[in-house]
Design a protein around this motif. Sequence first.
Motif, PDB file in Angstrom:
ATOM      1  N   GLN A  21       0.820  -1.210   0.000  1.00 29.11           N
ATOM      2  CA  GLN A  21       0.000   0.000   0.000  1.00 29.11           C
ATOM      3  C   GLN A  21       0.856   1.264   0.000  1.00 29.11           C
ATOM      4  OE1 GLN A  21      -2.403  -0.843   3.504  1.00 29.11           O
ATOM      5  NE2 GLN A  21      -4.186  -1.303   2.232  1.00 29.11           N
ATOM      6  N   ALA A  22       2.081   1.147   0.529  1.00 31.02           N
ATOM      7  CA  ALA A  22       2.996   2.296   0.558  1.00 31.02           C
ATOM      8  C   ALA A  22       3.766   2.452  -0.750  1.00 31.02           C
ATOM      9  CB  ALA A  22       3.964   2.150   1.726  1.00 31.02           C
ATOM     10  N   GLY A  23       3.489   1.599  -1.723  1.00 27.36           N
ATOM     11  CA  GLY A  23       4.100   1.760  -3.039  1.00 27.36           C
ATOM     12  C   GLY A  23       5.242   0.814  -3.344  1.00 27.36           C
ATOM     13  N   CYS A  24       5.524  -0.123  -2.445  1.00 26.30           N
ATOM     14  CA  CYS A  24       6.593  -1.087  -2.709  1.00 26.30           C
ATOM     15  C   CYS A  24       6.110  -2.136  -3.712  1.00 26.30           C
ATOM     16  CB  CYS A  24       7.021  -1.784  -1.418  1.00 26.30           C
ATOM     17  SG  CYS A  24       7.816  -0.693  -0.225  1.00 26.30           S
ATOM     18  N   GLU A  25       7.058  -2.655  -4.478  1.00 25.22           N
ATOM     19  CA  GLU A  25       6.790  -3.791  -5.360  1.00 25.22           C
ATOM     20  C   GLU A  25       7.033  -5.051  -4.545  1.00 25.22           C
ATOM     21  OE1 GLU A  25       8.986  -5.986  -9.079  1.00 25.22           O
ATOM     22  OE2 GLU A  25       8.966  -3.791  -9.079  1.00 25.22           O
ATOM     23  N   VAL A  26       5.957  -5.699  -4.142  1.00 26.61           N
ATOM     24  CA  VAL A  26       6.050  -6.798  -3.181  1.00 26.61           C
ATOM     25  C   VAL A  26       5.978  -8.152  -3.888  1.00 26.61           C
ATOM     26  CG1 VAL A  26       4.947  -7.925  -1.201  1.00 26.61           C
ATOM     27  CG2 VAL A  26       5.109  -5.423  -1.301  1.00 26.61           C
ATOM     28  N   GLY A  27       6.930  -9.008  -3.562  1.00 28.08           N
ATOM     29  CA  GLY A  27       6.909 -10.397  -3.991  1.00 28.08           C
ATOM     30  C   GLY A  27       6.857 -11.294  -2.772  1.00 28.08           C
ATOM     31  N   VAL A  28       6.325 -12.489  -2.941  1.00 28.46           N
ATOM     32  CA  VAL A  28       6.171 -13.413  -1.830  1.00 28.46           C
ATOM     33  C   VAL A  28       6.695 -14.787  -2.230  1.00 28.46           C
ATOM     34  CG1 VAL A  28       4.553 -14.514  -0.240  1.00 28.46           C
ATOM     35  CG2 VAL A  28       4.117 -12.179  -1.019  1.00 28.46           C
ATOM     36  N   VAL A  29       7.540 -15.361  -1.378  1.00 23.15           N
ATOM     37  CA  VAL A  29       7.948 -16.748  -1.543  1.00 23.15           C
ATOM     38  C   VAL A  29       6.924 -17.600  -0.806  1.00 23.15           C
ATOM     39  CG1 VAL A  29       9.756 -18.467  -1.173  1.00 23.15           C
ATOM     40  CG2 VAL A  29      10.379 -16.081  -1.651  1.00 23.15           C
ATOM     41  N   VAL A 201      13.268   2.944   8.577  1.00 20.75           N
ATOM     42  CA  VAL A 201      12.286   3.481   9.522  1.00 20.75           C
ATOM     43  C   VAL A 201      11.303   4.395   8.796  1.00 20.75           C
ATOM     44  CG1 VAL A 201      11.980   5.054  11.480  1.00 20.75           C
ATOM     45  CG2 VAL A 201      13.706   3.247  11.583  1.00 20.75           C
ATOM     46  N   ALA A 202      11.822   5.252   7.915  1.00 19.91           N
ATOM     47  CA  ALA A 202      10.955   6.166   7.168  1.00 19.91           C
ATOM     48  C   ALA A 202       9.979   5.396   6.288  1.00 19.91           C
ATOM     49  CB  ALA A 202      11.803   7.111   6.320  1.00 19.91           C
ATOM     50  N   LEU A 203      10.452   4.330   5.656  1.00 13.37           N
ATOM     51  CA  LEU A 203       9.573   3.511   4.815  1.00 13.37           C
ATOM     52  C   LEU A 203       8.473   2.852   5.650  1.00 13.37           C
ATOM     53  CD1 LEU A 203       8.818   2.010   2.184  1.00 13.37           C
ATOM     54  CD2 LEU A 203      10.483   0.254   2.849  1.00 13.37           C
ATOM     55  N   LEU A 204       8.848   2.278   6.779  1.00 13.50           N
ATOM     56  CA  LEU A 204       7.866   1.604   7.624  1.00 13.50           C
ATOM     57  C   LEU A 204       6.841   2.587   8.179  1.00 13.50           C
ATOM     58  CD1 LEU A 204      10.281  -0.838   9.492  1.00 13.50           C
ATOM     59  CD2 LEU A 204       8.657  -1.414   7.669  1.00 13.50           C
TER      60      LEU A 204
END
Length: 344
Positions: A21-29, A201-204
């Motif tokens: 939701q914060a704009g990261c490109e998320v992948g999952v194993v 920290v800023a990203l989280l």
Amino acid sequence: MKVAIYGAGAIGGWMGVRLAQAGCEVGVVARGATLEALQMHGLRLEGPPAVRPELGEGLARASTSSARTELMSVPVRSSADPAQLGVQDLVLVAVKAPAMADVAKAIGPLLGPDTIVLTAMNGVPWWFFEGFGDKYAGTRLKAVDPEGAIADAIPAHHIIGCVVHASCSLNGPGFVRQHFGNKLIVGEPSGEKTARVRQLVALLEQAGFETVLSDQIQKDAWYKLWGNMTVNPVSAMTGATTDLIMGDELVRGFISKVMLEAREIGFRIGIPIEQQPQDRHQVTRKLGAFKTSMLQDVEAGKPVELDALVTVVKELGELTGVPTPFTDALLGLARLHARVHGLY
């Protein structure tokens, strides 16, 4: 930012949704039913809306006090083969400790020279004495990394530690429910306030987590362990929720004895805890009829993470010269229970 989630269970899934939701490109194993669910529905979360910095203090306070929940779904790349996801900027490892040996064997394709590996796990991590511990610095803890294979697969310079203070569970594969809590404590094993940990920290925070930059992440991990190293295995053996455990005078007294042993070990490795066990019991009582993660694992037929929570404390007692008869009794009973049920 490319982020891979290794361990899309309750905590990993919760954090993965927020980071997406914060704009990261998320992948999952993932594999099996979880992989199928992610490919069909994405990663799903039922919980309160994220509290983002741009809301401002007033709206943020109103949001956190609201009982409103949302159903959120984010698309993610998913694969059973980490090589298909490729090198990442951040790898969030949120598995139970018994799974770490298998993670170590497969994680390599996700790691580039500058990849951060953020470990959001219970108990004492394999990297506990990296850059910390005075005369114990550099000690390998056999309880959590018997052959050193995890440390070899994930070099220490990748590691940033994370202590999670939140309660989440799974509604189903790839579908997380957040109950309460939204706090992450993060820090370099060395305690340095590096540029990369400040950026993390800023990203989280941007993802809506209440994030604290730790002066010494090992101390935060140890303090959390000080409470859950006892209540978790007691609940696993008895099936009792925390209110019943705290309400039994004899059980509570036994737990206090274990905690006093762990507190003495903490003093000797440079993590003094000024509180008494009864102070921590008051915190646990506030959880009400809470079902611990280890009890949830027993009910689901999953391996229990005794080694990272209890066996390692026995090992630290031997290392520091602290007798641990009550810890030994707890470990013996909990280990026997888990073996009888095929969970250890």
